[in-house]
Write a protein that holds these residues in place. Structure first.
Motif, PDB file in Angstrom:
ATOM      1  N   ASN A 106       0.813  -1.220   0.000  1.00 60.91           N
ATOM      2  CA  ASN A 106       0.000   0.000   0.000  1.00 60.91           C
ATOM      3  C   ASN A 106       0.850   1.276   0.000  1.00 60.91           C
ATOM      4  OD1 ASN A 106      -2.547   1.114  -0.304  1.00 60.91           O
ATOM      5  ND2 ASN A 106      -2.773   1.481   1.898  1.00 60.91           N
ATOM      6  N   VAL A 107       2.070   1.190  -0.536  1.00 59.80           N
ATOM      7  CA  VAL A 107       2.945   2.348  -0.682  1.00 59.80           C
ATOM      8  C   VAL A 107       2.575   3.043  -2.003  1.00 59.80           C
ATOM      9  CG1 VAL A 107       5.335   3.117  -0.977  1.00 59.80           C
ATOM     10  CG2 VAL A 107       4.796   1.277   0.632  1.00 59.80           C
ATOM     11  N   PRO A 108       2.362   4.366  -1.998  1.00 58.58           N
ATOM     12  CA  PRO A 108       1.985   5.068  -3.232  1.00 58.58           C
ATOM     13  C   PRO A 108       3.085   5.005  -4.305  1.00 58.58           C
ATOM     14  CG  PRO A 108       1.619   6.464  -1.307  1.00 58.58           C
ATOM     15  CD  PRO A 108       2.383   5.264  -0.841  1.00 58.58           C
ATOM     16  N   ILE A 109       2.653   4.827  -5.540  1.00 61.54           N
ATOM     17  CA  ILE A 109       3.543   4.890  -6.705  1.00 61.54           C
ATOM     18  C   ILE A 109       3.166   6.162  -7.448  1.00 61.54           C
ATOM     19  CG2 ILE A 109       4.261   3.776  -8.844  1.00 61.54           C
ATOM     20  CD1 ILE A 109       3.317   1.103  -7.567  1.00 61.54           C
ATOM     21  N   ASP A 110       4.044   7.149  -7.404  1.00 65.66           N
ATOM     22  CA  ASP A 110       3.777   8.470  -7.976  1.00 65.66           C
ATOM     23  C   ASP A 110       3.625   8.404  -9.495  1.00 65.66           C
ATOM     24  OD1 ASP A 110       3.527  11.228  -8.242  1.00 65.66           O
ATOM     25  OD2 ASP A 110       5.691  11.511  -8.382  1.00 65.66           O
ATOM     26  N   GLN A 111       2.522   8.985 -10.000  1.00 62.55           N
ATOM     27  CA  GLN A 111       2.313   9.101 -11.442  1.00 62.55           C
ATOM     28  C   GLN A 111       2.165  10.566 -11.853  1.00 62.55           C
ATOM     29  OE1 GLN A 111       0.445   5.693 -13.646  1.00 62.55           O
ATOM     30  NE2 GLN A 111      -1.078   6.025 -12.031  1.00 62.55           N
TER      31      GLN A 111
END
Length: 190
Positions: A106-111
């Motif tokens: 659940n770690v954000p992946i920046d887009q």
């Protein structure tokens, strides 16, 4: 004059139960003002929201969810006929925003480096034949500007583009109106 509004959405749920999921939706509003018999102005705004599918080539490789993509488009146009000649000018703008994806922890992946704004100006000239057929030529120039000048891979993704189209309008309103065109589009990144 004419005003129109539409609202659509797509919600999917399997027949064997399970959780349902909102897939996509959009809303559009447009207004046409007839200035006189030979001139009119149009304005429209549209919003679309949908999920980024895992089969998308730009889908983050470690993502386990389908993040949302939002887009907003605006079009302001003016059309005039002078005898058999048709002239149309449009100014368009659009913004596409990509939400973060998440990995298994659940770690954000920046887009955020994919979020961009597009500006475009288009001109159309046509000549009416036989009362219902109008061949035309379109020319458009524009600029795509990314929020981040340099993306995570080190590229300057902002770009300039142009388009050229030729086509045919069939207009037997109020029964039917149709348009078909063939064109060329080129976009050069910075």
């Amino acid at each position: 004059h004419e005003a129109a509004f539409s609202l659509r959405g797509n919600y999917e749920r399997s027949l064997d139960g399970g959780d349902g999921e909102w897939k996509d939706g959009n809303a559009e509003a447009s207004l046409r003002l007839d200035i006189d018999r030979d001139r009119f102005a149009v304005a429209s705004v549209a919003y679309a929201g949908g999920r980024q599918e895992s089969g998308d080539a730009d889908y983050p490789p470690l993502a386990v969810d389908e993040p949302l993509i939002h887009s907003i488009d605006v079009d302001l146009g003016y059309e005039r006929t002078v005898g058999p000649f048709l002239l149309r000018l449009d100014v368009l703008g659009g913004r596409t925003m990509f939400e973060d994806a998440h990995d298994a922890a659940n770690v954000p992946i920046d887009q955020g480096d994919r979020t961009n704004t597009v500006y475009e100006a288009r001109a159309r000239i046509g000549y009416e034949l036989l009362g219902t057929l109008t061949p035309f030529v379109d020319l458009g120039i524009g600029r795509r500007v990314y929020d981040r000048t340099i993306d995570s891979m080190g590229f300057e993704r902002s770009s300039s583009f142009y388009r050229l189209r030729g086509g045919l309008i069939y207009d037997s309103a109020p029964v039917m109106t149709a348009e078909i065109a063939l064109g060329f589009y080129s976009e050069e990144p910075d």
